[in-house]
Scaffold this motif. Structure first.
Motif, mmCIF file in Angstrom:
data_model
loop_
_atom_site.group_PDB
_atom_site.id
_atom_site.type_symbol
_atom_site.label_atom_id
_atom_site.label_comp_id
_atom_site.label_asym_id
_atom_site.label_seq_id
_atom_site.Cartn_x
_atom_site.Cartn_y
_atom_site.Cartn_z
ATOM 1 N N GLY A 10 0.892 -1.155 0.138
ATOM 2 C CA GLY A 10 -0.059 -0.034 0.181
ATOM 3 C C GLY A 10 0.631 1.299 0.085
ATOM 4 N N TYR A 12 0.194 5.784 0.640
ATOM 5 C CA TYR A 12 -0.352 7.020 0.715
ATOM 6 C C TYR A 12 0.357 8.286 0.317
ATOM 7 C CZ TYR A 12 -2.583 10.744 3.197
ATOM 8 O OH TYR A 12 -3.675 11.825 3.657
ATOM 9 N N GLY A 42 -4.390 10.746 -1.370
ATOM 10 C CA GLY A 42 -4.707 9.490 -1.997
ATOM 11 C C GLY A 42 -4.175 8.221 -1.448
ATOM 12 N N TRP A 43 -4.568 7.197 -1.762
ATOM 13 C CA TRP A 43 -4.009 5.876 -1.332
ATOM 14 C C TRP A 43 -4.324 4.732 -2.135
ATOM 15 C CZ3 TRP A 43 -7.339 2.000 0.254
ATOM 16 C CH2 TRP A 43 -8.607 2.664 0.435
ATOM 17 N N TYR A 44 -3.598 3.727 -1.979
ATOM 18 C CA TYR A 44 -4.010 2.220 -2.342
ATOM 19 C C TYR A 44 -3.701 1.245 -1.599
ATOM 20 C CZ TYR A 44 0.392 0.932 -4.128
ATOM 21 O OH TYR A 44 1.845 0.542 -4.371
ATOM 22 N N GLN A 46 -3.222 -3.162 -1.888
ATOM 23 C CA GLN A 46 -3.479 -4.391 -2.648
ATOM 24 C C GLN A 46 -2.821 -5.484 -1.898
ATOM 25 O OE1 GLN A 46 -1.396 -3.401 -6.351
ATOM 26 N NE2 GLN A 46 0.357 -4.280 -5.865
ATOM 27 N N ARG A 60 -7.211 -5.082 -5.578
ATOM 28 C CA ARG A 60 -6.508 -3.733 -5.134
ATOM 29 C C ARG A 60 -7.866 -2.556 -5.127
ATOM 30 N NH1 ARG A 60 -1.648 -0.627 -7.471
ATOM 31 N NH2 ARG A 60 -2.530 1.410 -7.291
ATOM 32 N N HIS A 61 -7.705 -1.799 -4.084
ATOM 33 C CA HIS A 61 -8.328 -0.588 -3.945
ATOM 34 C C HIS A 61 -7.588 0.766 -3.811
ATOM 35 C CE1 HIS A 61 -12.337 1.362 -3.318
ATOM 36 N NE2 HIS A 61 -11.471 2.139 -2.510
ATOM 37 N N ASP A 62 -8.052 1.655 -4.893
ATOM 38 C CA ASP A 62 -7.350 2.888 -4.647
ATOM 39 C C ASP A 62 -8.463 4.068 -4.763
ATOM 40 O OD1 ASP A 62 -7.530 3.486 -7.767
ATOM 41 O OD2 ASP A 62 -6.507 1.710 -7.611
ATOM 42 N N ARG A 63 -8.053 5.017 -4.016
ATOM 43 C CA ARG A 63 -8.922 6.067 -3.726
ATOM 44 C C ARG A 63 -8.069 7.457 -3.892
ATOM 45 N NH1 ARG A 63 -14.282 6.584 -0.808
ATOM 46 N NH2 ARG A 63 -14.335 4.394 -1.244
ATOM 47 N N LYS A 84 -12.608 6.691 -7.179
ATOM 48 C CA LYS A 84 -12.115 5.340 -6.594
ATOM 49 C C LYS A 84 -12.102 4.338 -7.725
ATOM 50 C CE LYS A 84 -16.587 4.429 -4.658
ATOM 51 N NZ LYS A 84 -17.578 4.134 -3.523
ATOM 52 N N THR A 86 -11.969 -0.184 -7.966
ATOM 53 C CA THR A 86 -11.522 -1.454 -7.095
ATOM 54 C C THR A 86 -11.154 -2.407 -8.218
ATOM 55 O OG1 THR A 86 -13.146 -1.246 -5.437
ATOM 56 C CG2 THR A 86 -12.490 -3.469 -5.625
#
Length: 134
Positions: A10, A12, A42-44, A46, A60-63, A84, A86
């Motif tokens: 991950g 940030y 932002g961040w991800y 996975q 994976r999720h990113d926002r 975002k 996914t």
């Protein structure tokens, strides 16, 4: 790690800007250019799980946070939206030189639009490498 493994990764991100906002018009406003400040983050996160030799599955999720914009100019205030995405993937590596991968994304990067994307990918390596001296 040759039969099963798990990788978690991950990041940030944080951005801060400060400067001057200028309107592209024929005349400069009487009070001069407006000050401009913004911040965004932002961040991800996975995870990839190798559940048996040659097979992996990942999520994976990113926002991205819209952040804040501070300026005297009204037209620089964006609509409220936090993009975002996914993603889920499955890959199979029949040898060290090739990999098949399928990935599905639920992408909500654009305001009010849900974009479902499907990718099929094939990777292969050709040529000399450390294990052989061609």
């Amino acid at each position: 790690a040759s039969s099963t493994s798990f990788k978690l990764q991950g990041e940030y991100f944080w951005r801060k800007e400060r400067g001057t906002a200028v309107v592209l018009v024929d005349e400069v406003p009487e009070d001069g250019p407006a000050s401009y400040r913004s911040s965004q983050s932002g961040w991800y996160l996975q995870g990839i799980y190798q559940f048996m030799p040659k097979w992996r599955v990942g999520l994976r999720h990113d926002r991205l946070s819209q952040g804040t914009v501070r300026t005297a100019l009204e037209d620089l205030q964006p609509e409220e939206h936090d993009p975002k995405r996914t993603s889920i993937m499955l890959d199979w590596s029949p040898s060290e030189f090739q990999r098949w991968r399928i990935q599905v994304n639920d992408d909500r990067a654009r305001l009010g639009i849900k974009d479902t994307q499907i990718f099929l990918q094939y990777q292969m390596s050709l040529g000399a490498h450390g294990a052989h001296s061609f």
